[in-house]
Write an enzyme that holds these catalytic residues in place. Sequence first.
Site, mmCIF file in Angstrom:
data_model
loop_
_atom_site.group_PDB
_atom_site.id
_atom_site.type_symbol
_atom_site.label_atom_id
_atom_site.label_comp_id
_atom_site.label_asym_id
_atom_site.label_seq_id
_atom_site.Cartn_x
_atom_site.Cartn_y
_atom_site.Cartn_z
ATOM 1 N N LYS A 1 23.734 26.747 -29.193
ATOM 2 C CA LYS A 1 24.499 27.793 -29.893
ATOM 3 C C LYS A 1 24.268 29.163 -29.248
ATOM 4 O O LYS A 1 25.209 29.946 -29.128
ATOM 5 C CB LYS A 1 24.112 27.831 -31.379
ATOM 6 C CG LYS A 1 24.686 26.646 -32.156
ATOM 7 C CD LYS A 1 24.344 26.735 -33.626
ATOM 8 C CE LYS A 1 24.898 25.539 -34.382
ATOM 9 N NZ LYS A 1 24.445 25.491 -35.765
ATOM 10 N N LYS B 1 31.274 15.207 -31.808
ATOM 11 C CA LYS B 1 31.010 14.954 -33.222
ATOM 12 C C LYS B 1 32.154 15.540 -34.053
ATOM 13 O O LYS B 1 32.676 16.607 -33.723
ATOM 14 C CB LYS B 1 29.690 15.643 -33.585
ATOM 15 C CG LYS B 1 29.254 15.413 -35.016
ATOM 16 C CD LYS B 1 27.926 16.097 -35.276
ATOM 17 C CE LYS B 1 27.629 16.073 -36.770
ATOM 18 N NZ LYS B 1 26.370 16.684 -37.128
ATOM 19 N N LYS C 1 35.082 20.502 -38.172
ATOM 20 C CA LYS C 1 36.284 21.250 -38.541
ATOM 21 C C LYS C 1 36.674 22.242 -37.449
ATOM 22 O O LYS C 1 37.845 22.407 -37.139
ATOM 23 C CB LYS C 1 36.019 21.991 -39.859
ATOM 24 C CG LYS C 1 37.281 22.331 -40.592
ATOM 25 C CD LYS C 1 36.993 22.842 -41.971
ATOM 26 C CE LYS C 1 38.299 23.318 -42.596
ATOM 27 N NZ LYS C 1 38.102 23.919 -43.892
#
Length: 342
Positions: free
Chosen positions: A111, A191, A194
């Site tokens: 990240k 994976k 959304k």
Amino acid sequence: MHRVFSGIQPSGELHIGNYLGAVRNWVALQADHDCIFSIVDLHAITQSYDPKELAPRTFEMAVGLLAAGIDPDRAALFVQSHVPEHTELAWALGSVTPLGELERMTQFKDKSAREETVPAGLLNYPILQAADILLYQADRVPVGEDQLQHLELAREIARRWNARFGTELFPEPQPLLSKARRIVGLDGKAKMSKSLGNTVGILDPPEVIWEKLRPAMTDPARKTRRDPGTPELCNIYALHQLLSKPAEIEHVAVQCRTAGWGCLECKRLLADNMIAALAPIRERAEDLKAHPGRVHEALAAGAAKCRGIAAETMAKVRDIMGFAPAAPAGAGSHRGGRAQDG
Ligand code: SF4
């Protein structure tokens, strides 16, 4: 009875990846575990987000969880920020967490590589996760494979804190791995998430489910209907294994290997089974949306239960760590009176 803690980010509507990978397992765990489930909004703010959307998404997630079968009479469901002790314990645990351990977390590396400026919250995220679990002295944590490293760090933090203060207050939480460890998205690559747009929402109507499944990635070897495939290489088969009956799963494998049917027929069967599994959830969600008070009541009851446990734990933590107790109410006004007298 083992106490279970697990959390989910308020990303809005639940998708089948959340449902099959985690929430369906939570629903089963309620039967024989003391379950605490949290919508972890404090975790959500460690990445960029729109403040206007945080509360509505938190509500939507609560609707999804309750509709999926989380029962407020059997499990505590609450919003993380409604129990402020989470952040207080995280601060206390930060005092024994080595920086190097945080920096080597795979999720932090992934990240932070995408951020121009890396917020400290992203680095400290696993400490808050440890606090989420240890605040309730939960000894079982349902996790996906991608969270195992964070859970191992939570165990390490519990060990270090116990050793530093000569106590056994915190149990080392054990992972509960579910059968569906990692649900891959409809693109067949990453994976299900959304933000990647590769999901099916659990409240999607039947026609939308079919629209999404129809173009989904399959075994690339099946270029034409006559080409046999390998079901184990196909994400549609993986979803059949989670949603279809054993005889149907067997049929899918045979038809795929022998080119007995085309991928569209295979997907149609999956769509029908998915639609059937999600129909009662959609119905309950519509009912909850029409009666939002029920959702708020469930969250309030969950938060009240959790605040009670959290307050007890933090009283022990403050005492063990040697903080001065707060003066009893009214002590300040008494001293003020004496000063006036003098
Ligand atoms: S037949 Fe089914 S399992 Fe085989 S590749 Fe096509 S969609 Fe996948």
